[in-house]
Design an enzyme around this catalytic site. Structure first.
Site, PDB file in Angstrom:
ATOM      1  N   GLN A 148       0.367  -6.408  -3.488  1.00 28.77           N
ATOM      2  CA  GLN A 148      -0.681  -6.594  -2.691  1.00 28.77           C
ATOM      3  C   GLN A 148      -1.826  -5.609  -2.836  1.00 28.77           C
ATOM      4  OE1 GLN A 148       1.250  -7.620   1.248  1.00 28.77           O
ATOM      5  NE2 GLN A 148       2.678  -6.479   0.370  1.00 28.77           N
TER       6      GLN A 148
ATOM      7  N   ASP B 165      -5.721  -1.399  -6.167  1.00 29.67           N
ATOM      8  CA  ASP B 165      -5.958  -0.036  -7.057  1.00 29.67           C
ATOM      9  C   ASP B 165      -6.154   0.036  -8.146  1.00 29.67           C
ATOM     10  OD1 ASP B 165      -3.175   0.519  -7.077  1.00 29.67           O
ATOM     11  OD2 ASP B 165      -3.095   1.558  -4.904  1.00 29.67           O
TER      12      ASP B 165
ATOM     13  N   CYS C 183     -21.398 -18.325  -8.160  1.00 26.63           N
ATOM     14  CA  CYS C 183     -21.354 -18.833  -9.664  1.00 26.63           C
ATOM     15  C   CYS C 183     -19.785 -18.220 -10.331  1.00 26.63           C
ATOM     16  CB  CYS C 183     -22.221 -18.327 -10.398  1.00 26.63           C
ATOM     17  SG  CYS C 183     -22.569 -16.672 -10.873  1.00 26.63           S
TER      18      CYS C 183
ATOM     19  N   CYS D 112     -26.151 -11.185  -7.240  1.00 24.78           N
ATOM     20  CA  CYS D 112     -25.532 -11.637  -8.600  1.00 24.78           C
ATOM     21  C   CYS D 112     -26.921 -11.635  -9.332  1.00 24.78           C
ATOM     22  CB  CYS D 112     -24.897 -12.953  -8.384  1.00 24.78           C
ATOM     23  SG  CYS D 112     -24.506 -13.588 -10.237  1.00 24.78           S
TER      24      CYS D 112
ATOM     25  N   HIS E 118      -3.715  -9.792  -4.386  1.00 25.84           N
ATOM     26  CA  HIS E 118      -4.999  -9.613  -3.375  1.00 25.84           C
ATOM     27  C   HIS E 118      -6.274  -9.139  -4.425  1.00 25.84           C
ATOM     28  CE1 HIS E 118      -2.390  -9.165   0.271  1.00 25.84           C
ATOM     29  NE2 HIS E 118      -2.605 -10.417  -0.431  1.00 25.84           N
TER      30      HIS E 118
ATOM     31  N   CYS F  29     -27.329 -15.596 -10.500  1.00 24.28           N
ATOM     32  CA  CYS F  29     -27.800 -16.843  -9.649  1.00 24.28           C
ATOM     33  C   CYS F  29     -28.224 -16.166  -8.561  1.00 24.28           C
ATOM     34  CB  CYS F  29     -26.534 -17.641  -9.572  1.00 24.28           C
ATOM     35  SG  CYS F  29     -25.244 -16.998  -8.490  1.00 24.28           S
TER      36      CYS F  29
ATOM     37  N   ALA G 138       0.798  -1.302  -0.014  1.00 22.81           N
ATOM     38  CA  ALA G 138       0.194  -0.076   0.209  1.00 22.81           C
ATOM     39  C   ALA G 138       0.784   1.307   0.143  1.00 22.81           C
ATOM     40  CB  ALA G 138      -1.116   0.012   1.211  1.00 22.81           C
TER      41      ALA G 138
ATOM     42  N   ASN H  29      10.925   1.093   2.608  1.00 20.76           N
ATOM     43  CA  ASN H  29       9.831   1.457   3.305  1.00 20.76           C
ATOM     44  C   ASN H  29       9.846   2.367   4.517  1.00 20.76           C
ATOM     45  OD1 ASN H  29       6.886   0.201   3.540  1.00 20.76           O
ATOM     46  ND2 ASN H  29       7.511  -0.033   5.609  1.00 20.76           N
TER      47      ASN H  29
ATOM     48  N   ILE I 205       8.935   6.522  -1.130  1.00 21.98           N
ATOM     49  CA  ILE I 205       9.084   5.886  -2.615  1.00 21.98           C
ATOM     50  C   ILE I 205       9.211   6.841  -3.859  1.00 21.98           C
ATOM     51  CG2 ILE I 205       7.903   4.133  -3.658  1.00 21.98           C
ATOM     52  CD1 ILE I 205       6.833   3.309  -0.858  1.00 21.98           C
TER      53      ILE I 205
END
Ligand code: NAD
Length: 250
Positions: free
Chosen positions: A102, A105, A133, A155, A122, A158, A23, A221, A239
């Site tokens: 992970q 977005d 279904c 859904c 993810h 189904c 994230a 990080n 980052i």
């Protein structure tokens, strides 16, 4: 030689480099992480319930809250930042063979990471799937039903429970994604973990797999991770600043 020059040299030398993102790579696009200082869970620990598959299946009110959260998610208006783009730059110059994320977005794909390189462990919030279904479609038609007054749309094929095509806590990963990620982790000679607390398993096991296979591990990080002592380099700078600097040195 400073640490960024050293990491750039490792990227240049690598035969098979893998980025593992979390994230934190998207916070500079305006999407909060879960566990950072401004994280969704840090600010509201009750929000964790909205990411749990058992609560989702059991409680229509949780589903209604999740649909509202999805519709108002900052990702719909967010753009990739300099960190996402630096990874595309490295890939296009032949320096990144796999990108395991992970994040749900979709910003790596929007930035231009190739589908054969990208592994969205993810899933993605940009699609909706039926938990009975397996029908899958883009999210907008389901959002339109929520906005028209149905708090928990079922859904249309189904009658099953619909959910974002994301992997919640307690839900199994897709076997194909898991196999691709394991293959990347066992094949790589360099893994760069970017913007992840490295606490969510099974993804958090991948750096150890790479280390056991002899790869170098770099961590970018802001906060400590359980892998810091095992890493060859740890960088704490933002980052979106550090990745373009390193890419320019490669
Ligand atoms: P996390 O919230 O556990 O950790 C994010 C880490 O990134 C923190 O340690 C934080 O200090 C660091 N960080 C944040 N911004 C940074 C920056 N600009 N520069 C450097 N470091 C920065 O995230 P995680 O490890 O990915 O695990 C969270 C889970 O939640 C994942 O499973 C993911 O699917 C999901 N999630 C996804 C998104 C998204 O798609 N953008 C957002 C929140 C949560």
């Amino acid at each position: 030689m400073n640490v960024e020059e050293e990491v750039a040299g490792w990227i240049r030398q690598a035969r098979y480099a893998v980025a593992l993102t979390g994230a934190g790579v998207s916070t500079e696009s305006g999407i909060p992480d879960f566990r950072g200082p401004n994280g969704v869970w840090t600010k509201d620990p009750k929000a964790e319930r909205l990411s749990n598959i058992h609560a989702y299946l059991a409680d229509p009110e949780v589903r209604a809250d999740v649909w509202q959260m999805r519709i108002s998610h900052p990702a719909w208006t967010a753009a990739p930042n300099a960190g996402h783009l630096a990874l595309v730059d490295l890939e296009r110059r032949g320096h990144l063979q796999a990108l395991i994320t992970q994040n749900i977005d979709g910003l790596h794909a929007i930035a231009g990471t190739a589908p054969e390189v990208l592994i969205e462990m993810h899933g993605t919030m940009r699609d909706v799937t039926c938990l009975s279904c397996g029908d899958r479609e883009p999210a907008q038609p389901t959002f339109d039903r929520v906005l028209a007054g149905d708090p928990d749309p079922v859904c249309l094929r189904c009658g099953g429970i619909l959910k974002s095509a994301t992997i919640s806590f307690g839900q199994a990963l897709r076997p194909d994604d898991l196999h691709r990620a394991e293959r990347a982790a066992t094949s790589c000679d360099l893994m760069i973990a970017i913007g992840s607390s490295l606490l969510v398993y099974p993804v958090a096991a991948l750096p150890q797999v790479a280390l056991d296979c002899g790869a170098r591990l770099v961590i970018i990080n802001a906060e400590r991770t359980p892998y810091d002592e095992r890493a060859d380099a740890v960088i704490r700078d933002p980052i979106g600043e550090v990745l373009p600097r390193i890419a320019a040195l490669v």
